[in-house]
Design an enzyme around this catalytic site. Structure first.
Site, mmCIF file in Angstrom:
data_model
loop_
_atom_site.group_PDB
_atom_site.id
_atom_site.type_symbol
_atom_site.label_atom_id
_atom_site.label_comp_id
_atom_site.label_asym_id
_atom_site.label_seq_id
_atom_site.Cartn_x
_atom_site.Cartn_y
_atom_site.Cartn_z
ATOM 1 N N HIS A 1 -13.434 -1.874 -1.643
ATOM 2 C CA HIS A 1 -12.558 -1.566 -0.515
ATOM 3 C C HIS A 1 -12.991 -2.342 0.735
ATOM 4 C CE1 HIS A 1 -9.410 1.719 -0.394
ATOM 5 N NE2 HIS A 1 -9.331 1.328 0.846
ATOM 6 N N THR B 1 -5.600 2.756 -6.982
ATOM 7 C CA THR B 1 -6.885 2.627 -6.279
ATOM 8 C C THR B 1 -7.749 3.842 -6.583
ATOM 9 O OG1 THR B 1 -5.958 1.240 -4.559
ATOM 10 C CG2 THR B 1 -7.959 2.422 -3.994
ATOM 11 N N SER C 1 0.825 -1.213 0.000
ATOM 12 C CA SER C 1 0.000 0.000 0.000
ATOM 13 C C SER C 1 0.860 1.264 0.000
ATOM 14 C CB SER C 1 -0.880 -0.005 1.252
ATOM 15 O OG SER C 1 -1.394 1.288 1.510
ATOM 16 N N LYS D 1 -8.013 -0.459 -9.255
ATOM 17 C CA LYS D 1 -8.669 -1.170 -8.144
ATOM 18 C C LYS D 1 -9.803 -0.310 -7.587
ATOM 19 C CE LYS D 1 -7.740 -3.022 -3.521
ATOM 20 N NZ LYS D 1 -8.241 -2.017 -2.570
ATOM 21 N N TYR E 1 -2.025 5.391 -4.193
ATOM 22 C CA TYR E 1 -2.967 6.496 -3.996
ATOM 23 C C TYR E 1 -2.262 7.669 -4.634
ATOM 24 C CZ TYR E 1 -5.855 4.060 -0.493
ATOM 25 O OH TYR E 1 -6.702 3.209 0.156
#
Ligand SMILES: Cc1cc2nc3c(=O)[nH]c(=O)nc-3n(C[C@H](O)[C@H](O)[C@H](O)COP(=O)(O)O)c2cc1C
Length: 373
Positions: free
Chosen positions: A269, A163, A113, A245, A137
């Site tokens: 999510h 994402t 992440s 995603k 992100y």
């Protein structure tokens, strides 16, 4: 001894979940386990899986069940990846270092992440040659976004997973009640604080003024003005495959093809973003119809059992991401716990395949499913 026996008895992920609730702080457990709003999406994810039953076939040779497959140039032993989960140090001090080692020990890809507790380079160093993808992100500062994408490529990540279901954070009531934000506390700063471009935006070194650094990270982290052209920008910075995603709408799947993305992850999510959202399994088939085999379609949100993986593949998914289950294992036993929780689901999947009469992944088809009336 007693503790060991209890670990050995732990089988279903529900047990892992409730035991994890007993070993980590309540606010950390709530952050992991709970969903947004009234948790309608969280519940819908699980309910969708129970709407399908598997109609098994008989007298087919299942003496050898082969769960392997090819995905974006990798050969995987099972159609399973570790979902990108941020702030893993809230579950265990070793966080992503432990869970990425667990993934590598099973040759399963790990998705790091953007808001991991440890940096993407530290995570990569745990994994040897095992595939790893970087979840992005997209930062609200172009140079920071560029830097993270290029760092991922240099650290041997083999895909960027953008994402797209998080233009802002979902409204998570339990976190409000607990007054808890692990990202706000700096537990998800592994990638930001180690980024040279990010460091250059700060007036003082992080060691001297952590509070301002964190403020800056939070300012850049949410990027609600992001649009489809971000994909073209990522492509300027890297040749790595790009997956999106957080797609659930067939029209977005069409757009994704137009923008030539390399894969989709159908995800909400894990019910942490839009409440009253559609369950991912309920939209999977339509998305696969739109995509028509051009790119792989992965799915997550609510996968707890081997049978869930079977159902997702039968409806057209290439592979699944597992999220919270490995976090419960991580909370309980670090690397070993994360591995055992996922192994449990993999074992169930293999048994489901054999009992359904499917010896290879390619044998799993929609004709094995019956939808409850
Ligand atoms: C504690 C927690 C943190 C998460 N952090 C991220 C993240 O940083 N980036 C991301 O793309 N998804 C994140 N997710 C979502 C997961 O990648 C995944 O979509 C979700 O967990 C799948 O649902 P499941 O937990 O029901 O398997 C997070 C999920 C949880 C539970």
């Amino acid at each position: 001894m007693v503790e060991k026996e209890s670990k050995n008895r732990r089988l279903s992920i529900n047990e892992w979940e409730s035991e994890a609730g007993g070993v980590i702080e309540k606010k950390a457990f709530d952050y992991i386990a709970r969903g947004s709003g009234e948790e309608s999406t969280l519940r819908a994810n699980r309910e969708a899986f129970s709407q399908y039953q598997i109609s098994h076939r008989v007298l087919r040779d299942v003496s050898k069940v082969d769960t392997s497959l090819k995905l974006l140039g990798h050969t995987l032993p099972s159609p399973v990846l570790f979902a990108p989960i941020g702030v893993q140090a809230i579950a265990h001090p070793e966080g992503e270092l432990a869970s990425s080692r667990a993934a590598a020990s099973m040759d399963l890809p790990f998705i790091t992440s953007t808001v991991s507790s440890y940096s993407m380079e530290e995570v990569a160093a745990q994994m040897g040659e095992t595939p790893r993808w970087f979840q992005l992100y997209y930062a609200g500062n172009e140079l920071v976004a560029e830097s993270m994408i290029k760092r991922a490529e240099s650290a041997g990540y083999s895909a960027i997973v953008l994402t797209v279901d998080t233009p802002i954070m979902g409204f998570r009531e339990s976190d409000q009640i607990n007054n808890y934000s692990p990202i706000g506390e700096g537990i998800g700063s592994g990638n930001y604080f180690s980024d040279p471009v990010f460091q250059n935006l700060l007036g003082k070194p992080i060691s001297e003024d952590k509070e301002s650094a964190l403020k800056k990270q939070l300012e850049l982290f949410e990027n609600p003005s992001l649009t489809w052209e971000a994909i073209d920008r990522i492509r300027q910075y890297t040749d790595l495959p790009i997956l999106l995603k957080g797609v659930v709408h067939p029209e977005d799947a069409k757009l994704a093809l137009q923008y030539k993305v390399d894969g989709l992850v159908v995800s909400n999510h894990g019910g942490r973003q839009l409440d009253h959202g559609v369950a991912t399994l309920d939209v999977l088939e339509e998305i696969c119809n739109v995509v028509d085999g051009e790119i792989p379609v992965l799915i997550d949100s609510g996968i707890r059992r081997g049978g869930d993986i079977f159902k997702a593949l039968a409806l057209g998914a290439s592979a699944v991401l597992i999220g919270r289950p490995f976090m419960y294992g991580l909370a309980l036993d670090g690397e070993e716990g994360a591995r055992k929780a996922v192994q449990q689901i993999l074992k169930e999947f293999e048994v489901s395949m054999a009992l359904a009469g499917t010896a290879t992944i390619g044998d799993i088809k929609k004709t094995f499913l019956v939808r409850k009336k």
